[in-house]
Scaffold this active site. Structure first.
Site, mmCIF file in Angstrom:
data_model
loop_
_atom_site.group_PDB
_atom_site.id
_atom_site.type_symbol
_atom_site.label_atom_id
_atom_site.label_comp_id
_atom_site.label_asym_id
_atom_site.label_seq_id
_atom_site.Cartn_x
_atom_site.Cartn_y
_atom_site.Cartn_z
ATOM 1 N N ASP A 95 -2.121 -0.581 1.125
ATOM 2 C CA ASP A 95 -3.399 -0.378 0.497
ATOM 3 C C ASP A 95 -4.466 0.131 1.711
ATOM 4 O OD1 ASP A 95 -3.371 -2.587 2.080
ATOM 5 O OD2 ASP A 95 -4.090 -3.882 0.513
ATOM 6 N N SER A 96 -4.278 0.207 2.791
ATOM 7 C CA SER A 96 -5.167 0.702 3.825
ATOM 8 C C SER A 96 -5.676 2.235 3.164
ATOM 9 C CB SER A 96 -4.333 1.213 5.195
ATOM 10 O OG SER A 96 -3.090 1.701 4.804
ATOM 11 N N ASP A 130 2.396 -1.130 -1.654
ATOM 12 C CA ASP A 130 1.409 -2.499 -1.186
ATOM 13 C C ASP A 130 1.159 -2.848 -2.688
ATOM 14 O OD1 ASP A 130 1.236 -3.740 1.164
ATOM 15 O OD2 ASP A 130 -0.459 -2.523 1.813
ATOM 16 N N LYS A 188 5.168 -4.610 -1.030
ATOM 17 C CA LYS A 188 4.882 -5.365 -0.077
ATOM 18 C C LYS A 188 3.735 -6.453 -0.588
ATOM 19 C CE LYS A 188 2.696 -3.783 3.668
ATOM 20 N NZ LYS A 188 1.172 -4.932 3.902
ATOM 21 N N GLU A 197 0.945 -9.651 0.990
ATOM 22 C CA GLU A 197 0.123 -10.385 2.139
ATOM 23 C C GLU A 197 0.373 -11.701 1.895
ATOM 24 O OE1 GLU A 197 -3.491 -8.899 3.570
ATOM 25 O OE2 GLU A 197 -2.964 -7.083 3.427
ATOM 26 N N GLU A 207 1.368 -8.529 12.014
ATOM 27 C CA GLU A 207 0.253 -7.799 12.309
ATOM 28 C C GLU A 207 -0.842 -8.606 13.317
ATOM 29 O OE1 GLU A 207 -2.191 -5.735 9.185
ATOM 30 O OE2 GLU A 207 -3.628 -5.109 10.399
HETATM 31 O O1 KIV Z 1 -2.217 -0.981 4.011
HETATM 32 C C1 KIV Z 1 -1.417 -0.983 5.281
HETATM 33 O O2 KIV Z 1 -1.461 0.386 5.664
HETATM 34 C C2 KIV Z 1 -0.628 -1.864 5.768
HETATM 35 C C3 KIV Z 1 -0.173 -1.735 7.199
HETATM 36 C C4 KIV Z 1 -1.338 -1.696 8.327
HETATM 37 C C5 KIV Z 1 0.921 -2.433 7.665
HETATM 38 O O3 KIV Z 1 -0.429 -3.044 5.427
#
Ligand code: KIV
Length: 275
Positions: A49-50, A88, A118, A120, A187
């Site tokens: 989600d970055s 994510d 994924k 969090e 992280e």
């Molecule tokens: O969103 C992302 O790119 C991430 C990584 C930084 C692990 O969660």
């Protein structure tokens, strides 16, 4: 009838089995073309989600939506064939209940064809992780610094700097492992804690700013290529593509403006030279 592909894509159980073995290579990608470039070298491609910050210039990942993740997840699946693709779950798509998490995770798996999701959170998400895994959704967990919590934690600072603060991160890592996550991203934690966490769980730990002590590493592709304007201090740059792109664009603009831009004759001339 099933269609067999030549290349077998890695699965969540393949990655789970790598604990203590060859280091796991993971990078982010949000597009088909970068996915096809990294696929050969990566075990896991993360559609993180970055993308909200990297692609869309947002300040945080909080505004990212499920539809944004599905669109880019689909693109990355089209561009890759070997790596496990993990998508994510964005903020607000899985925290309300186990059922909400399942409905949205199922959408991600069905609509992108990816191999895992994924999310969090540690101990607080353990029940949800168990619920998802029992229903066929492979889950990669994410503990330590969890950027989606920026509005409650206040800053993107490293976690567990004092040994006295390690307890909750250790509990989070154990909780997601016991709940059935196949691996866990850690992280922004210091090496002694990352080493302790990696030794404590039977699933691979994947570090980002968490030292060499983890079972694998992940970086945001644009950060390591020198394409992001702001990067976390721990990021090592393996390329400096920004100036190269700017030069190419400047050369193109100069040619167009000076009317030196090659016309179709140039292409036809090249073609006629071929035998
Ligand atoms: O969103 C992302 O790119 C991430 C990584 C930084 C692990 O969660």
């Amino acid at each position: 009838m099933s269609i067999q592909k030549d290349v077998k894509r890695l699965t969540a159980p393949d990655i789970r089995a790598r604990k203590g073995g060859d280091a796991i290579v993971m990078l982010t990608s949000y597009h088909a073309h970068t996915a096809s470039l990294v696929d050969k070298y990566c075990d896991v491609i993360l559609v993180g989600d970055s993308l909200g910050m990297v692609m869309h210039g947002l300040e945080t990942t909080v505004p990212v939506t499920l539809d944004m993740m599905i669109l880019q997840g689909h693109a990355v699946m089209r561009g890759s064939e070997r790596a496990l693709v993990v998508v994510d779950m964005p903020f607000g798509s899985y925290e309300a209940s186990r059922e909400q998490a399942f409905m949205n995770a199922a959408r991600v798996l069905k609509e992108t064809g990816c191999g895992a999701i994924k999310l969090e959170g540690g101990a607080r998400m353990a029940e949800t992780i168990r619920f998802l895994v029992e229903r066929g959704v492979p889950v990669m967990a994410h503990v330590g610094l969890t950027p989606q919590s920026i509005n409650t934690i206040g800053s993107f600072r490293a976690q567990g700097r004092d040994e006295g603060d390690w307890g909750p991160i250790e509990q989070d890592t154990l909780a997601v492992s016991q709940a059935g996550a196949f691996s866990v991203v850690i992280e922004a934690v210091a090496e002694p804690l990352a080493r302790k966490l990696t030794a404590a769980v039977p699933i691979p730990t994947i570090g980002i700013g968490a030292s060499v002590a983890c079972d694998g590493q992940v970086l945001v592709l644009e950060d390591m290529l020198g394409l992001s304007p702001r990067v976390p201090k721990f990021v090592k740059r393996y390329g400096d593509l920004g100036p190269g792109i700017e030069k190419a664009v400047a050369d193109y603009a100069a040619e167009v403006r000076s009317r030196a831009f090659p016309g179709p004759e140039h292409v036809y001339a090249m073609k006629t030279k071929k035998p």
